[in-house]
Motif scaffolding. Sequence first.
Motif, PDB file in Angstrom:
ATOM      1  N   THR A   1       0.842  -1.190   0.000  1.00  0.00           N
ATOM      2  CA  THR A   1       0.000   0.000   0.000  1.00  0.00           C
ATOM      3  C   THR A   1       0.880   1.244   0.000  1.00  0.00           C
ATOM      4  O   THR A   1       1.884   1.312   0.711  1.00  0.00           O
ATOM      5  CB  THR A   1      -0.926   0.017   1.228  1.00  0.00           C
ATOM      6  N   SER A   2       0.486   2.216  -0.814  1.00  0.00           N
ATOM      7  CA  SER A   2       1.200   3.483  -0.880  1.00  0.00           C
ATOM      8  C   SER A   2       0.186   4.606  -1.026  1.00  0.00           C
ATOM      9  O   SER A   2      -1.000   4.368  -1.222  1.00  0.00           O
ATOM     10  CB  SER A   2       2.185   3.490  -2.065  1.00  0.00           C
TER      11      SER A   2
ATOM     12  N   SER B   1      -4.875   6.276  -0.621  1.00  0.00           N
ATOM     13  CA  SER B   1      -4.069   5.056  -0.598  1.00  0.00           C
ATOM     14  C   SER B   1      -4.329   4.248  -1.857  1.00  0.00           C
ATOM     15  O   SER B   1      -5.370   4.377  -2.493  1.00  0.00           O
ATOM     16  CB  SER B   1      -4.361   4.203   0.644  1.00  0.00           C
ATOM     17  N   VAL B   2      -3.357   3.427  -2.195  1.00  0.00           N
ATOM     18  CA  VAL B   2      -3.449   2.471  -3.299  1.00  0.00           C
ATOM     19  C   VAL B   2      -2.877   1.158  -2.804  1.00  0.00           C
ATOM     20  O   VAL B   2      -1.748   1.122  -2.295  1.00  0.00           O
ATOM     21  CB  VAL B   2      -2.668   2.950  -4.539  1.00  0.00           C
ATOM     22  N   THR B   3      -3.650   0.085  -2.924  1.00  0.00           N
ATOM     23  CA  THR B   3      -3.177  -1.247  -2.553  1.00  0.00           C
ATOM     24  C   THR B   3      -3.027  -2.082  -3.822  1.00  0.00           C
ATOM     25  O   THR B   3      -3.926  -2.107  -4.664  1.00  0.00           O
ATOM     26  CB  THR B   3      -4.153  -1.930  -1.585  1.00  0.00           C
ATOM     27  N   VAL B   4      -1.891  -2.754  -3.937  1.00  0.00           N
ATOM     28  CA  VAL B   4      -1.566  -3.535  -5.138  1.00  0.00           C
ATOM     29  C   VAL B   4      -1.240  -4.966  -4.745  1.00  0.00           C
ATOM     30  O   VAL B   4      -0.591  -5.221  -3.725  1.00  0.00           O
ATOM     31  CB  VAL B   4      -0.374  -2.901  -5.893  1.00  0.00           C
TER      32      VAL B   4
ATOM     33  N   THR C   1       3.555   2.452  -5.336  1.00  0.00           N
ATOM     34  CA  THR C   1       4.116   3.804  -5.329  1.00  0.00           C
ATOM     35  C   THR C   1       3.785   4.537  -6.615  1.00  0.00           C
ATOM     36  O   THR C   1       3.348   5.699  -6.596  1.00  0.00           O
ATOM     37  CB  THR C   1       5.640   3.729  -5.150  1.00  0.00           C
ATOM     38  N   LEU C   2       3.969   3.860  -7.748  1.00  0.00           N
ATOM     39  CA  LEU C   2       3.793   4.521  -9.043  1.00  0.00           C
ATOM     40  C   LEU C   2       2.331   4.728  -9.396  1.00  0.00           C
ATOM     41  O   LEU C   2       1.976   5.743 -10.008  1.00  0.00           O
ATOM     42  CB  LEU C   2       4.513   3.708 -10.125  1.00  0.00           C
ATOM     43  N   VAL C   3       1.470   3.798  -9.028  1.00  0.00           N
ATOM     44  CA  VAL C   3       0.045   3.999  -9.256  1.00  0.00           C
ATOM     45  C   VAL C   3      -0.464   5.152  -8.386  1.00  0.00           C
ATOM     46  O   VAL C   3      -1.227   6.005  -8.842  1.00  0.00           O
ATOM     47  CB  VAL C   3      -0.756   2.712  -9.000  1.00  0.00           C
ATOM     48  N   ALA C   4      -0.017   5.194  -7.128  1.00  0.00           N
ATOM     49  CA  ALA C   4      -0.408   6.302  -6.251  1.00  0.00           C
ATOM     50  C   ALA C   4       0.075   7.636  -6.807  1.00  0.00           C
ATOM     51  O   ALA C   4      -0.636   8.643  -6.725  1.00  0.00           O
ATOM     52  CB  ALA C   4       0.143   6.070  -4.849  1.00  0.00           C
ATOM     53  N   ASN C   5       1.273   7.663  -7.381  1.00  0.00           N
ATOM     54  CA  ASN C   5       1.767   8.883  -8.021  1.00  0.00           C
ATOM     55  C   ASN C   5       0.862   9.328  -9.163  1.00  0.00           C
ATOM     56  O   ASN C   5       0.727  10.528  -9.438  1.00  0.00           O
ATOM     57  CB  ASN C   5       3.170   8.661  -8.578  1.00  0.00           C
ATOM     58  N   SER C   6       0.256   8.362  -9.839  1.00  0.00           N
ATOM     59  CA  SER C   6      -0.553   8.660 -11.017  1.00  0.00           C
ATOM     60  C   SER C   6      -1.958   9.127 -10.682  1.00  0.00           C
ATOM     61  O   SER C   6      -2.651   9.668 -11.545  1.00  0.00           O
ATOM     62  CB  SER C   6      -0.628   7.410 -11.923  1.00  0.00           C
ATOM     63  N   VAL C   7      -2.410   8.888  -9.459  1.00  0.00           N
ATOM     64  CA  VAL C   7      -3.706   9.425  -9.024  1.00  0.00           C
ATOM     65  C   VAL C   7      -3.475  10.911  -8.751  1.00  0.00           C
ATOM     66  O   VAL C   7      -2.984  11.302  -7.697  1.00  0.00           O
ATOM     67  CB  VAL C   7      -4.220   8.709  -7.762  1.00  0.00           C
TER      68      VAL C   7
END
Length: 281
Positions: free
Chosen positions: A159-160, A174-177, A190-196
């Motif tokens: 999660t990031s 938050s983003v959980t992968v 980390t990168l998906v959270a950056n993209s939100v």
Amino acid sequence: MPAVAARLPGDRLHLQHGPIDLVIGADGPGREAAFAAAARRFAPLLDELVAELPLLRSPAGGVRPVGPVAIRMADAVQTHCRRHFVTPMAAVAGAVADEVLASMVASGGLMRAYVNDGGDIAIHLAPGQAYRSGVAGLDATALGAVTIRAGDGIGGIATSGRGGRSQSFGIADSVTVLAATAAAADAAATLVANSVDLPGHPAVSRTPARLLQPDSDLGDRPVTVSVGPLSSDETAAALERGLAEARAMQAAGLIAGAALFLRGATRVLAPVPKTEALCHA
């Protein structure tokens, strides 16, 4: 100070050294041997990472590190570095969890085991076993549940997002992968959270990472420090940007699935083929 080990309620193992804090569980006849193996492998980990810290804080794709955890970190981010700025530090928590779990599994006799490094979790499941965990935001708010079964091809959860242990370019709560390893899940989260994100939006305040943390691996790149009011349409637009990134990663075989959260809104990218792995509360 040296690494310390202690038993927690539920017969779990707690390992701590500097900023690294692990909670470990295991089932099977080899549990005690696995706990001993985890403690042995954990003891030198921080010193190994510190020895290569300047390299690990540098953009991915350069000189290859030599330590086993550092190599896990570099491998996890290597597949992303052509499309994103990223350093191996994006995968440090997941890589530590993977390394300690590998030492436990190698000791034998485990039916199920996990290593939780601050919410980034490496998982081992023997045939017929399953692992279920709540999905929580970075503020510990319950957001849903994860159920992983042996054979799903998922060995890591991470999660990031904004407000976590690391700085973020994005605005996700938050983003959980879910991914094959905890290091891969950590880097992708980390990168998906950056993209939100909503680039240039006046409600989003940013500042150079180095002003908040002088030794940040992000240098002078602007990281999010606060997010003001957003409309429902703006929230949806930010989540869709992140979801598009997650879909691209899934299509490339880099992740199994993801769940993205912002201001009470959610986007879920279910694993393919669909399993019970991601369930929104």
